[in-house]
Design a protein around this motif. Structure first.
Motif, short mmCIF file in Angstrom:
data_model
loop_
_atom_site.label_atom_id
_atom_site.label_comp_id
_atom_site.label_asym_id
_atom_site.label_seq_id
_atom_site.Cartn_x
_atom_site.Cartn_y
_atom_site.Cartn_z
N ILE A 119 -8.43 6.78 5.20
CA ILE A 119 -9.38 6.42 4.15
C ILE A 119 -10.66 5.82 5.12
O ILE A 119 -11.64 5.58 4.54
CB ILE A 119 -9.03 5.06 3.00
CG1 ILE A 119 -8.54 3.83 4.01
CG2 ILE A 119 -7.83 5.57 2.35
CD1 ILE A 119 -8.44 2.68 3.15
N LYS B 218 -12.41 14.10 -1.52
CA LYS B 218 -13.23 13.21 -2.10
C LYS B 218 -12.90 12.98 -3.47
O LYS B 218 -13.88 12.41 -4.13
CB LYS B 218 -14.49 13.74 -1.81
CG LYS B 218 -15.17 14.10 -0.55
CD LYS B 218 -16.65 14.65 -0.52
CE LYS B 218 -17.22 14.75 0.95
NZ LYS B 218 -16.43 16.14 1.34
N PHE C 277 -11.38 10.62 -5.31
CA PHE C 277 -11.59 9.12 -5.52
C PHE C 277 -12.88 8.59 -5.66
O PHE C 277 -12.97 7.78 -5.90
CB PHE C 277 -10.66 8.19 -5.16
CG PHE C 277 -9.20 8.61 -5.43
CD1 PHE C 277 -8.53 7.88 -6.63
CD2 PHE C 277 -8.36 9.21 -4.36
CE1 PHE C 277 -7.16 8.26 -6.76
CE2 PHE C 277 -6.87 9.37 -4.58
CZ PHE C 277 -6.34 9.02 -5.95
N LEU C 278 -13.91 9.30 -5.12
CA LEU C 278 -15.34 9.17 -5.14
C LEU C 278 -16.07 8.98 -6.54
O LEU C 278 -17.21 8.44 -6.56
CB LEU C 278 -16.06 9.76 -4.04
CG LEU C 278 -15.53 9.67 -2.61
CD1 LEU C 278 -16.35 10.68 -1.54
CD2 LEU C 278 -15.56 8.17 -2.32
N TYR D 81 -13.21 6.48 1.36
CA TYR D 81 -12.67 5.75 0.61
C TYR D 81 -12.86 4.28 0.83
O TYR D 81 -12.82 3.36 0.09
CB TYR D 81 -11.27 6.24 0.44
CG TYR D 81 -10.98 7.64 -0.20
CD1 TYR D 81 -12.04 8.35 -1.10
CD2 TYR D 81 -9.65 8.04 -0.05
CE1 TYR D 81 -11.62 9.30 -1.90
CE2 TYR D 81 -9.51 9.55 -0.72
CZ TYR D 81 -10.26 9.96 -1.44
OH TYR D 81 -10.08 11.18 -2.18
N ALA E 294 -13.92 3.40 -5.17
CA ALA E 294 -12.96 4.25 -4.87
C ALA E 294 -11.66 3.65 -4.73
O ALA E 294 -10.51 4.08 -4.83
CB ALA E 294 -13.51 5.38 -3.71
N GLN E 295 -11.82 2.58 -3.68
CA GLN E 295 -10.75 1.66 -3.62
C GLN E 295 -9.85 1.38 -4.96
O GLN E 295 -8.59 1.47 -4.92
CB GLN E 295 -11.14 0.53 -2.97
CG GLN E 295 -11.61 0.78 -1.52
CD GLN E 295 -11.70 -0.75 -0.70
OE1 GLN E 295 -11.32 -1.73 -1.36
NE2 GLN E 295 -12.45 -0.65 0.17
N VAL F 202 -8.18 4.39 -6.33
CA VAL F 202 -6.82 4.75 -5.73
C VAL F 202 -5.77 3.79 -6.13
O VAL F 202 -4.51 4.16 -6.48
CB VAL F 202 -7.20 4.68 -4.12
CG1 VAL F 202 -5.64 4.90 -3.50
CG2 VAL F 202 -8.05 5.71 -3.59
#
Length: 329
Positions: free
Chosen positions: A9, A38, A40-41, A88, A94-95, A98
């Protein structure tokens, strides 16, 4: 669900490309063919506008869940699956994404001296003709304005290196046992031991990856009139390219990017004056990082006796060519 078991990440310009390639050699690990999806962005399509070159980068986002899961469909039975998107760690949203989808994910974090990281980041964009400011200290001073204008995270030279804030947030979501943090220098100076440490963290056999490939070594062209002229044309082409189909935009700027890299020299180390100008931007966060991790990082506040520029990540919209020069993807 074909979601990954682990993620590399962060941080950008800290060897994630090389680490991804190394882990892909392990028979019990399957790394996504797209190194930096990318996913989860964003919650949907990425933005259409940003800084120079961002439009092409946004086109590379794999943002549909079906497309993301398809990245891991080819994994052999029983293999652990992973991908590497070094933004991430920086992106708090994003964290959280996830954690919502893969709450048990193993997370790998590489920390590089934040001043060196910022310099390497700036050099990458300067050498690609996208960064218009030929001085890293002045470029860092533009960050607040660029963030407000919606430039992508790769332009956030300072923010990307404030690891204390990032890890403090991450540890509020994931148990510490699920997060492996180590230094970039560990990967450079003792790659085999570091790879074994990662394999132990993931629960796969150690001793099967003999080296870390050398990836994405950034050249540093001199600020000549030729470089300045080519860069202006390339930035204009990148702006025009956001209105063109992806393949056509790539064909338009690729010759310029090759020309910019032709006369590049190895990345020059920062001077002590430059380090002194940039260290205050990270000093409070380094103290936070020490409190969050319980480890010492005070050496990042002093001068450096080597550049450490061995491995890194690509600039927006570029992949590594076989001849060692970056080229559009």
């Amino acid at each position: 669900m074909a979601l990954p078991d682990f993620l590399v990440i962060g941080a950008p310009k800290a060897g994630t490309t090389a680490l991804h390639a190394a882990l892909a050699r392990h028979p019990s690990l399957y790394m996504s063919a797209v190194k930096e999806p990318k996913f989860f962005l964003t919650d949907g399509p990425p933005p259409a506008r940003g800084g120079p070159g961002d439009a092409q980068t946004f086109r590379e986002h794999i943002w549909r869940r079906a497309d993301y899961e398809a990245l891991f469909d080819p994994a052999p039975p029983g293999a652990l699956t992973g991908e590497s998107t070094p933004f991430y760690l920086y992106d708090r949203t994003a964290q959280r994404r996830v954690h919502a989808l893969i709450p048990d994910a193993k997370l790998i974090v590489i920390l590089r001296d934040p001043v060196e990281r910022a310099h390497s980041n700036w050099t990458h964009l300067w050498s690609a003709g996208l960064e218009p400011i030929d001085d890293v200290v002045r470029a860092c001073a533009e960050e607040e304005r660029r963030v407000a204008a919606g430039w992508s995270a790769f332009w956030h030279y300072v923010g990307l290196g404030r690891y204390g804030e990032q890890l403090e947030h991450l540890y509020g979501l994931f148990p510490r046992d699920n997060v492996l943090v180590f230094r970039y220098r560990d990967l450079v100076d003792d790659p085999v031991a570091t790879l074994d440490r990662i394999c132990a963290f993931l629960g796969v056999e150690q001793g099967l990856i003999p080296e870390v490939p050398r990836e994405n070594v950034t050249a540093h062209p001199d600020p000549t009139r030729r470089h300045q002229a080519l860069s202006r044309v390339l930035r204009a082409g990148a702006t025009l390219g956001r209105h063109l189909p992806g393949a056509l935009a790539v064909r338009m700027v690729e010759p310029l990017e090759r020309a910019l890299q032709d006369r590049g020299r190895p990345r020059r180390p920062l001077s002590w004056d430059e380090r002194q100008a940039l260290i205050p931007r990270f000093q409070d966060d380094i103290a936070l990082l020490e409190r969050v991790t319980g480890k010492e990082f005070g050496d990042w506040l002093g001068p450096r006796d080597r550049s450490g520029g061995l491995m890194g990540d690509r600039p927006p919209g570029q992949r590594q060519a076989r001849n060692g020069r970056p080229r559009p993807s």
